[in-house]
Design a protein around this motif. Structure first.
Motif, PDB file in Angstrom:
ATOM      1  N   ASP A 125      28.567  17.113  -9.272  1.00  0.00           N
ATOM      2  CA  ASP A 125      29.431  18.194  -9.757  1.00  0.00           C
ATOM      3  C   ASP A 125      29.090  19.537  -9.128  1.00  0.00           C
ATOM      4  N   ILE A 126      27.935  19.613  -8.455  1.00  0.00           N
ATOM      5  CA  ILE A 126      27.541  20.856  -7.794  1.00  0.00           C
ATOM      6  C   ILE A 126      28.257  20.896  -6.443  1.00  0.00           C
ATOM      7  N   ASP A 127      29.260  21.761  -6.349  1.00  0.00           N
ATOM      8  CA  ASP A 127      30.042  21.874  -5.113  1.00  0.00           C
ATOM      9  C   ASP A 127      29.190  22.436  -3.987  1.00  0.00           C
ATOM     10  N   PHE A 128      28.506  23.545  -4.279  1.00  0.00           N
ATOM     11  CA  PHE A 128      27.646  24.162  -3.278  1.00  0.00           C
ATOM     12  C   PHE A 128      26.711  25.156  -3.934  1.00  0.00           C
ATOM     13  N   ILE A 129      25.615  25.408  -3.243  1.00  0.00           N
ATOM     14  CA  ILE A 129      24.705  26.500  -3.565  1.00  0.00           C
ATOM     15  C   ILE A 129      24.450  27.224  -2.250  1.00  0.00           C
ATOM     16  N   ALA A 171      15.291  35.574  -6.307  1.00  0.00           N
ATOM     17  CA  ALA A 171      15.931  35.820  -7.598  1.00  0.00           C
ATOM     18  C   ALA A 171      17.159  34.919  -7.733  1.00  0.00           C
ATOM     19  N   ALA A 172      17.537  34.641  -8.974  1.00  0.00           N
ATOM     20  CA  ALA A 172      18.741  33.847  -9.228  1.00  0.00           C
ATOM     21  C   ALA A 172      19.977  34.546  -8.663  1.00  0.00           C
ATOM     22  N   GLN A 173      19.961  35.875  -8.649  1.00  0.00           N
ATOM     23  CA  GLN A 173      21.097  36.647  -8.146  1.00  0.00           C
ATOM     24  C   GLN A 173      21.302  36.473  -6.645  1.00  0.00           C
ATOM     25  N   ASN A 174      20.331  35.899  -5.949  1.00  0.00           N
ATOM     26  CA  ASN A 174      20.471  35.663  -4.515  1.00  0.00           C
ATOM     27  C   ASN A 174      21.147  34.333  -4.213  1.00  0.00           C
ATOM     28  N   LEU A 175      21.609  33.621  -5.247  1.00  0.00           N
ATOM     29  CA  LEU A 175      22.290  32.341  -5.070  1.00  0.00           C
ATOM     30  C   LEU A 175      23.718  32.434  -5.579  1.00  0.00           C
ATOM     31  N   ILE A 188      22.166  25.339   0.352  1.00  0.00           N
ATOM     32  CA  ILE A 188      21.007  24.744  -0.303  1.00  0.00           C
ATOM     33  C   ILE A 188      21.417  23.432  -0.948  1.00  0.00           C
ATOM     34  N   SER A 189      20.574  22.424  -0.809  1.00  0.00           N
ATOM     35  CA  SER A 189      20.816  21.147  -1.483  1.00  0.00           C
ATOM     36  C   SER A 189      19.873  21.047  -2.679  1.00  0.00           C
ATOM     37  N   VAL A 190      20.131  20.058  -3.534  1.00  0.00           N
ATOM     38  CA  VAL A 190      19.274  19.847  -4.697  1.00  0.00           C
ATOM     39  C   VAL A 190      18.702  18.439  -4.643  1.00  0.00           C
TER      40      VAL A 190
END
Length: 100
Positions: free
Chosen positions: A77-81, A40-44, A16-18
């Motif tokens: 700073d976000i390496d990956f999602i 849900a947040a737990q799925n990321l 996922i990108s932002v």
């Protein structure tokens, strides 16, 4: 043996990108330039500067928006999602369908 029924996309993993201005406390989640709505947040799985973040504590998700709890994060700073697929609701068994 071939499968009969709808396509099985449960468990489909995606990077996922932002999008949004950076640095920011929240971003829009996107997959292939389309807003992505995790169940849900737990799925990321989210990694920032090499550290995996705890869902619900370090970030929350509402619709297609990920919010880092008021902490400003640069998009660089976000390496990956990674989206880990969708929840599967198996429902509630009917009365009398489960026995010893």
């Amino acid at each position: 043996m071939p499968y009969v029924g709808r396509n099985l996309d449960i468990g489909d993993r995606k990077i996922i990108s932002v999008s949004g201005s950076s640095p920011a406390t929240s971003y829009t989640l996107q997959s292939s330039s389309v807003n992505y709505y995790p169940s849900a947040a737990q799925n990321l799985i989210v990694s920032i500067a090499g550290v995996i973040q705890a869902p619900g504590t370090a970030y929350t998700v509402s619709g297609a928006t990920i919010d880092f709890g008021g902490v400003s994060v640069a998009s660089g700073d976000i390496d990956f999602i990674v989206a880990m697929g969708e929840n599967v609701d198996v429902g509630t068994p009917s009365d009398g369908t489960i026995t010893a």
